[in-house]
Design a protein around this motif. Structure first.
Motif, short mmCIF file in Angstrom:
data_model
loop_
_atom_site.label_atom_id
_atom_site.label_comp_id
_atom_site.label_asym_id
_atom_site.label_seq_id
_atom_site.Cartn_x
_atom_site.Cartn_y
_atom_site.Cartn_z
N HIS A 40 22.94 10.11 -15.06
CA HIS A 40 23.14 11.25 -14.17
C HIS A 40 23.75 11.14 -12.59
CE1 HIS A 40 22.19 15.37 -12.95
NE2 HIS A 40 21.83 15.03 -11.95
N HIS A 94 26.26 15.25 -16.84
CA HIS A 94 25.95 15.86 -15.87
C HIS A 94 25.05 17.10 -15.95
CE1 HIS A 94 25.47 14.83 -11.49
NE2 HIS A 94 25.51 16.09 -11.24
N ALA A 97 21.95 16.94 -18.06
CA ALA A 97 20.78 16.14 -17.47
C ALA A 97 20.28 17.09 -16.26
CB ALA A 97 21.21 14.97 -16.90
#
Length: 141
Positions: A40, A94, A97
């Motif tokens: 992330h 991204h 998460a």
């Protein structure tokens, strides 16, 4: 230094040595939640660093029809498609998460078992969505 002090230091004191990045990444098996957290951060940094370049490409492609055609032609290159696929994975990972972290901020799924399961689901969802983007990007459908 006296011999007595030197001998006392050898017996009971543990020795700590410097460890390298390969010791951390290859020898220690991280749980899925730790890997998701690390990825992330990496995907966020990659998106942040690529943002000026992507905004420049967007600006240039919106200037005229010929500049748009030029950049559309660049996307036909296989190397450029791989770069776009990597950026797509970074964005999708991204995003998924981030949704996981937002749910955890609401104090849901904080226990160890649920946290590991949601981390695995982040991998599954982000990789499945990236595969769909890749199939579309390479012209399968």
């Amino acid at each position: 230094m006296s011999d007595a002090v030197r001998e006392a230091g050898k017996q009971g004191r543990p020795q700590f040595r410097n460890i390298g990045i390969t010791d951390i990444t290859l020898k220690v098996r991280q749980p899925p939640a730790a890997v998701v957290s690390i990825l992330h951060r990496i995907s966020g940094a990659a998106l942040f660093l690529m943002l000026p370049f992507l905004l420049y490409l967007l600006q240039e492609s919106l200037l005229s029809e010929t500049s748009y055609g030029h950049f559309a032609g660049m996307v036909d290159n296989a190397f450029v498609k791989l770069i776009l696929l990597g950026l797509s994975w970074a964005y999708l990972h991204h995003f998924t998460a981030g949704v996981r972290h937002l749910v955890m901020d609401m104090h849901l799924g904080l226990d160890k078992g649920t946290s590991q399961k949601t981390a695995v689901w982040v991998f599954v969802v982000s990789l499945a969505l990236t595969a769909l983007v890749g199939l579309k990007l390479f012209g399968v459908f």
